[in-house]
Write an enzyme that holds these catalytic residues in place. Structure first.
Site, PDB file in Angstrom:
ATOM      1  N   ILE A 112       0.848  -1.200   0.000  1.00 30.41           N
ATOM      2  CA  ILE A 112       0.000   0.000   0.000  1.00 30.41           C
ATOM      3  C   ILE A 112       0.875   1.238   0.000  1.00 30.41           C
ATOM      4  O   ILE A 112       1.674   1.429   0.894  1.00 30.41           O
ATOM      5  CB  ILE A 112      -0.902   0.020   1.250  1.00 30.41           C
ATOM      6  N   HIS A 113       0.751   2.073  -1.015  1.00 31.02           N
ATOM      7  CA  HIS A 113       1.479   3.343  -1.004  1.00 31.02           C
ATOM      8  C   HIS A 113       0.745   4.339  -1.877  1.00 31.02           C
ATOM      9  O   HIS A 113      -0.410   4.119  -2.242  1.00 31.02           O
ATOM     10  CB  HIS A 113       2.940   3.157  -1.432  1.00 31.02           C
TER      11      HIS A 113
END
Lengths: 160, 641
Positions: A13-14
């Site tokens: 997740i980014h």
């Protein structure tokens, strides 16, 4: 088919995932499949809390993830599936999860890794696993953000 | 496949919708209150072109405390500085503001760049200002430049991968200063060459070339560019709406829009933002008392605290980092995180550079230094401000390792690689898709808001307000630096527990929800101010000629078409790429200026009623009711002495 995006991304997740993909796809749930992350309490919590409010994050190992994905395939709610390596996706595929397309979104460079395109590099093992995925009928494409045109893995893979 | 057919379908539907008005057109004769004067032009000297090219380089460089990406790179700010260089900061700011609107939803994450907003701002403003174009015409021209500019970014990302190996070679020799040197100098020399030269040439020759092209175009096509300038902002606003136009925050967009149209575009954006802040407070207090973070927090509170690694430095350490080391490290990171931004490592070399003061303090033997440098030269990427919690945490781990704690490379790598993604997700949401666009919207509103309460869109007013650019620069710099410093120091002092504490507290969610309320208000107001759609045709009802826009739509709901366009664009962007949509809108705008239903304009000052109502859409303003024989110059930039 509610697995809206199955993505290999070593950062999970980014920014690209939260700010770009999640919004663009309208996904309501993130399923992370990664053995190491599933065993790390701290990372599990950080990932759960890093997603936007109202988007639950589930972290599974490969076996659990496969069962969960099979469960979610029939569900109308759009889901985003993230994994760190092709091996994980291969595991899901072999466990019978119907994955039409897998998106290579982020695979960092390093020793022994060949660059395929921009920020996408792969080791020999990973290349082999990606080819195997294609043989199983899963299309492998590079599409870093949603506005990029998808590039077929096959067109970049000279070793086959 | 679906995208392509949806693109074509949507375009056709839009054209059909507007063409439906065509048969009812009749002609009349009167004049319009707007007219164009002979443009005031500026000859760009070699020195001015060099300064502009230097400005564009600086906008991409690390030299401004890493803030260039949030300041000089934004067309609003670029416009102000180009104006300063060319001697008309007010007009430059106005043009920059106009060019910036399509880039309101601009995000560069993980080494991707949707368009080069910096090139659009620096060169677009130069061209428009020097050739006396009004800002609306500059919008489509600048957007084209922005598409070209990505070549510069991608060539740099590719070559910086080579320089990363030069950094590796210095690390292999345990040469700390060499790592710092190689992270900055080769990449910056190359960046200077690829950014200075093209912009210098464009600044010098662009204005004449663009004027030449515009002179060859038929008048209706030039008017089409102005119409495009009123339509393209819808894309920028809608791109940003993808992030905040959601759930309970949606009504605030309409409140902002209506406040602006109800006051004939005269309400100050600052007032609207102040109101937005007040409403955000009420919204947070009464609408959603942050239910989800609390629930997550309690569910996980029972989990044992992560290992002792996360604790701050214990007092009995042999080697201790000083506060000066921490600050030096933070300063180096803030400056040089993206000095050698490459496909291969992204911020990897910047991370190693930032670690140099820490490594100098903690390690003495060449073997230790070499190992530490190489440990931090691997692929790394996070949001460079909020993401600094990662650096702080890693520095604390390095300090403990140097004091004999059993922390191996794997432990450090797994914290880095595990945290960098989630922190980038939160950081990008905060800085790039919330704080920057809201402050930009505010700055753009102020920059374009100097004219009084006329119905003529403000972009065609005579001057802009440089305060909009300056205020934006100051505010965004303060906020970004404050976030970066706090995250760095807290990450060091409290490590992993800072990460979990701040996430569990729900503070970030509250900021995002509040910012969503404020952002929607400002965005709605901005849409009312800058998205301009004026139907030109007239209909005959009961013997009276009525202009569709002035006589029918405006009395019912002023700005209804602009609002409809923005919401439609927001909806379409889920299905069509921004680039495809942009192309459709541009083609449509130019076609909509063609005089299908009448004689068309004879010269640039001909705003007779017949000329005005001859096309589908009309630039600047509605083809008002009849006469007023003396046209007022409202469509031309002022000549500043």
């Amino acid at each position: 088919m509610s697995l809206r995006l199955v993505r290999i991304d070593d950062r999970l997740i980014h920014g690209q995932v939260v700010a770009v993909w999640l919004r663009a796809l309208g996904a309501k749930r993130i399923v992370i499949v990664d053995d190491a992350t599933a065993g790390d309490e701290f990372l599990r919590e950080v990932l759960a809390l890093a997603a936007p409010q109202g988007v639950p994050v589930e972290v599974w190992d490969v076996a659990g993830g496969a069962a969960r994905c099979l469960e979610l395939v029939g569900d109308p709610e759009p889901v985003l599936v993230l994994a760190r390596s092709p091996r994980t996706i291969l595991g899901l595929r072999q466990a019978g999860v119907p994955i039409e397309v897998v998106d290579l979104g982020g695979m960092g460079a390093g020793p022994g890794r060949r660059r395929l395109h921009k920020t996408i590099s792969a080791s020999e093992d990973e290349l082999r696993e990606l080819r195997e995925l294609e043989q199983l009928g899963t299309r492998v494409e590079i599409q870093i953000v949603v506005d990029d045109r998808p590039i077929p893995f096959r067109s970049l893979d000279s070793g086959n | 496949m679906f995208r392509k057919s949806a693109t074509i379908g949507a375009g056709l539907a839009l054209i059909a919708l507007l063409a439906a008005f065509a048969p009812t057109t009749v002609f009349g004769a009167s004049s319009d209150p707007t007219a164009v004067l002979t443009p005031h032009t500026i000859n760009v000297s070699i020195w001015q072109a060099a300064l502009i090219a230097l400005g564009y380089y600086l906008a991409n460089s690390p030299w401004l405390f890493g803030l260039a990406f949030f300041t000089l790179y934004r067309p609003l700010v670029a416009g102000f500085f180009v104006g300063l260089i060319l001697g008309d900061p007010a007009q430059g700011t106005l043009i920059g503001a106009a060019i910036n609107i399509p880039y309101l939803g601009f995000i560069s994450a993980g080494g991707t760049l949707p368009a080069d907003a910096g090139l659009a701002g620096w060169v677009g403003t130069t061209v428009a200002l020097a050739s006396g174009l009004d800002p609306t015409k500059a919008i489509p021209i600048a957007f084209g430049l922005g598409m070209l500019g990505t070549v510069i970014f991608y060539s740099r990302m590719a070559l910086d991968s080579v320089f990363a190996h030069w950094v590796d070679a210095r690390a292999e020799k345990a040469d700390i200063s060499g790592v710092a040197f190689m992270n900055v100098v080769p990449g910056q020399l190359f960046l200077f060459a690829v950014s200075f030269v093209p912009v210098f040439l464009l600044a010098l020759n662009g204005p004449a070339a663009v004027q030449d092209v515009l002179n060859r175009l038929p008048l209706w096509a030039v008017n089409g560019l102005v119409i495009a300038g009123g339509i393209l902002p819808a894309i920028g606003i809608a791109l940003n709406m993808r992030f905040i136009f959601r759930g309970a925050a949606i009504p605030y967009f309409f409140i902002g829009f209506i406040l602006m149209t109800a006051t004939h575009q005269s309400m100050s954006l600052v007032v609207i933002a102040a109101l937005g802040l007040a409403l955000a407070y009420l919204h947070l207090t009464f609408v959603r008392p942050s239910a989800i973070p609390a629930a997550v927090g309690t569910a996980l509170a029972a989990a044992p605290e992560p290992a002792a690694v996360s604790a701050g430095p214990a007092p009995e350490l042999r080697v201790r980092l000083t506060r000066g080391d921490l600050i030096r490290s933070w300063v180096l990171w803030t400056f040089f995180a993206h000095a050698n931004y490459s496909y291969e490592r992204l911020q990897g070399t910047g991370f190693a550079h930032a670690m140099t003061p820490i490594i100098r303090r903690l390690y003495t033997t060449p073997d230790e230094i070499r190992a530490a440098l190489k440990r931090h030269l691997v692929f790394f990427n996070t949001e460079p401000n909020f993401g600094n919690v990662v650096h702080g945490t890693i520095i604390a781990m390095e300090e403990q390792r140097a004091n004999g704690a059993p922390i191996d490379d794997d432990a450090i790598n797994s914290v880095k690689s595990g945290l960098m993604g989630p922190m980038a997700g939160i950081g990008d949401t905060l800085s790039q898709s919330t704080i920057t666009p809201i402050l930009l919207a505010l700055g753009i509103g102020i920059a374009g808001g100097s004219a009084s309460g006329s119905v003529v869109p403000q972009l065609t007013g005579t001057t802009g307000n440089p305060l909009g650019a300056i205020l934006y620069m100051v505010l965004v710099s303060i906020v970004i630096v404050a976030i970066g410093y706090t995250a760095w120091m807290q990450g060091y002092a409290r490590g992993k527990s800072f990460v979990t504490d701040i996430l569990r507290s729900g503070a970030i969610d509250r900021v995002l929800i509040g910012a969503g309320v404020l952002g929607n208000m400002v965005l709605g107001a901005l849409a009312a101010k800058f998205v301009v759609v004026n139907l030109a045709p007239t209909v005959t009802i009961a013997g009276a000629q009525l202009n569709l826009q002035a006589a029918i739509i405006d009395p019912l709901f002023p700005g209804a078409l602009g609002l409809g366009l923005v919401v439609m664009t927001w909806w379409l962007l889920r299905r069509i790429s921004p680039l495809a949509l942009l192309t459709i809108y541009l083609v449509f705008a130019i076609l909509a200026a063609y005089p299908f239903f009448g004689p068309g304009q004879k010269d640039s000052g001909d705003y007779s009623y017949g000329a005005c109502t001859s096309s589908l859409l009309h630039q600047y303003s509605p083809c008002g009711a009849p006469p007023a024989s003396t046209p007022t110059p409202a469509a031309t930039p002022a000549a500043t002495p």
